[in-house]
Design an enzyme around this catalytic site. Structure first.
Site: not given
Ligand SMILES: NC(=O)c1ccc[n+]([C@@H]2O[C@H](COP(=O)([O-])OP(=O)(O)OC[C@H]3O[C@@H](n4cnc5c(N)ncnc54)[C@H](O)[C@@H]3O)[C@@H](O)[C@H]2O)c1
Ligand SMILES: [Zn+2]
Length: 348
Positions: A253, A237, A226, A140, A230, A241, A216, A118, A234, A182
């Site tokens: 992305h 975006h 949200e 989130k 918030r 998408h 942010k 929990r 986007n 971003e």
């Molecule tokens: N929670 C939120 O508010 C929010 C906002 C935006 C995006 N997201 C989510 O985030 C995700 C995308 O995240 P991302 O772009 O970080 O991608 P990711 O987490 O897939 O990382 C990208 C790649 O980089 C590698 N990597 C990460 N850090 C590294 C480092 N320091 N050195 C070497 N390699 C490294 C990872 O292993 C991966 O292969 C999506 O699932 C998206 O939905 C969430």
């Molecule tokens: Zn984004």
């Protein structure tokens, strides 16, 4: 210069520490960071040997918990494997989960932290530029379902977000550029000076991250669940998408966001909100950091159809986040289809 930003949440606050070399000091500062009890360091198989093992070794009672690398593993199946590893590591209700990774690890580990017994304490150590300026801030967390992305999740505020810009040294350049999209988006929304700083050849990551995080933070503090502004985050975006999907994820992305920012600027101009100079500036900064500004040969009809499936387009009424000026975002409904198509043709 190291920075410390306090984020106010509905039931308290937490710090974001942005400091070069911070990861190497976690052991010595475990008490300061609230990491003296048992800790599950959740990371992926790429980052475990790079940073996970060292981080675990530096903490008094830490256990390395891993998931495979990739968005395709942000799933219920991975959650179930994480829970099993957490049980095996004897994590209990007083334990802390550290998410060490990009947005995929952060979202998945965060959801595990929100639900295991929990809910246990949660620390984000983002390692991609995207995770530093976007996903680790705002609470989130969640996973994808076969039916779509981010369909199951929670709001889980962390106890601490620890950002060490030095880890970006190993981040693949394409991932860095995606994070820049971003970061620049945050500049366009609320800190235009960030656009000037980001294109300088000797730009300091720590300063860029600090400013983008602040944008942010200011938004999520005003709208933690949200419900209203918030949505400004986007910007670009709705287009992005659709571009990701219609290109069959040929554009990542962040690249799709870059093209989407151009589209948003062009649509703003077409609707006589923003001027031509906004369009030119958006295209110039994106190009300077190596991001695309054109999507190639994707069919406007197909993109429009995908945009129409957006949850926020209630009853077929379009909804776009647009720019009147840098720092002045507006949500516009019922944009004529002809204007959207003209913009889609212009970014081909
Ligand atoms: N929670 C939120 O508010 C929010 C906002 C935006 C995006 N997201 C989510 O985030 C995700 C995308 O995240 P991302 O772009 O970080 O991608 P990711 O987490 O897939 O990382 C990208 C790649 O980089 C590698 N990597 C990460 N850090 C590294 C480092 N320091 N050195 C070497 N390699 C490294 C990872 O292993 C991966 O292969 C999506 O699932 C998206 O939905 C969430
Ligand atoms: Zn984004």
């Amino acid at each position: 210069m190291a920075a410390h930003i306090d984020v106010k949440t509905p039931d308290g606050s937490y710090p974001i520490i942005i400091e070069r070399g911070a990861l190497a000091t976690v052991g010595a500062r475990a008490a300061e960071f609230g990491l003296m009890g048992s800790v599950g360091v959740i990371t992926n198989e790429t980052l475990a040997p790079l940073y996970g093992e060292v981080l675990c070794a530096a903490l008094p009672d830490a256990h390395l918990i891993t998931m495979p690398d990739g968005e395709q593993y942000k799933t219920l199946h991975s959650m179930s494997s994480l829970y099993s590893q957490m049980i095996a590591a004897k994590l209990d209700r007083s334990s802390t989960v550290i998410a060490l990774g990009g947005g995929v690890v952060g979202d998945t580990a965060g959801f595990a932290a929100a639900s295991y017994m929990r809910g246990v304490d949660f620390v984000q150590v983002p390692t991609t530029l995207l995770a530093m300026v976007d996903s680790s801030v705002g609470g989130k967390v969640g996973i994808d379902l076969p039916e779509g992305k981010n369909l199951v999740g929670a709001f889980k505020q962390p106890q601490l977000v620890l950002i060490d810009p030095d880890v970006l040294a190993t981040l693949p350049p394409r991932e860095r550029r995606c994070g820049m999209a971003e970061l620049l988006k945050h500049g366009m929304i609320a800190d235009p000076e960030l656009l000037d700083l980001a294109v300088q050849p000797d730009a300091d990551d720590e300063a860029l991250i600090r400013r983008a995080v602040q944008v942010k933070v200011d938004i999520v503090e005003q709208d933690p669940f949200e419900k209203n502004i918030r949505a400004h985050l986007n910007l670009g975006h709705t287009f992005a998408h659709a571009i990701e999907i219609v290109s069959d994820f040929g554009w990542q992305h962040g690249e799709a966001v870059a093209i989407g920012l151009v589209a948003a600027a062009r649509l703003s101009q077409r609707l006589r909100m923003g001027g031509q100079e906004i369009v030119e500036r958006v295209e110039a900064v994106l190009t300077q950091v190596g991001l695309p500004t054109r999507m190639g040969d994707l069919a406007p009809e197909h993109l429009w159809a995908v945009m129409g499936t957006d949850k926020k387009w209630q009853g077929g009424h379009s909804r776009f986040v647009l720019l009147r000026a840098f720092g002045q975002v507006e949500i516009v409904r019922d944009v004529p289809k002809d204007d959207v198509f003209a913009v889609l043709r212009a970014i081909q």
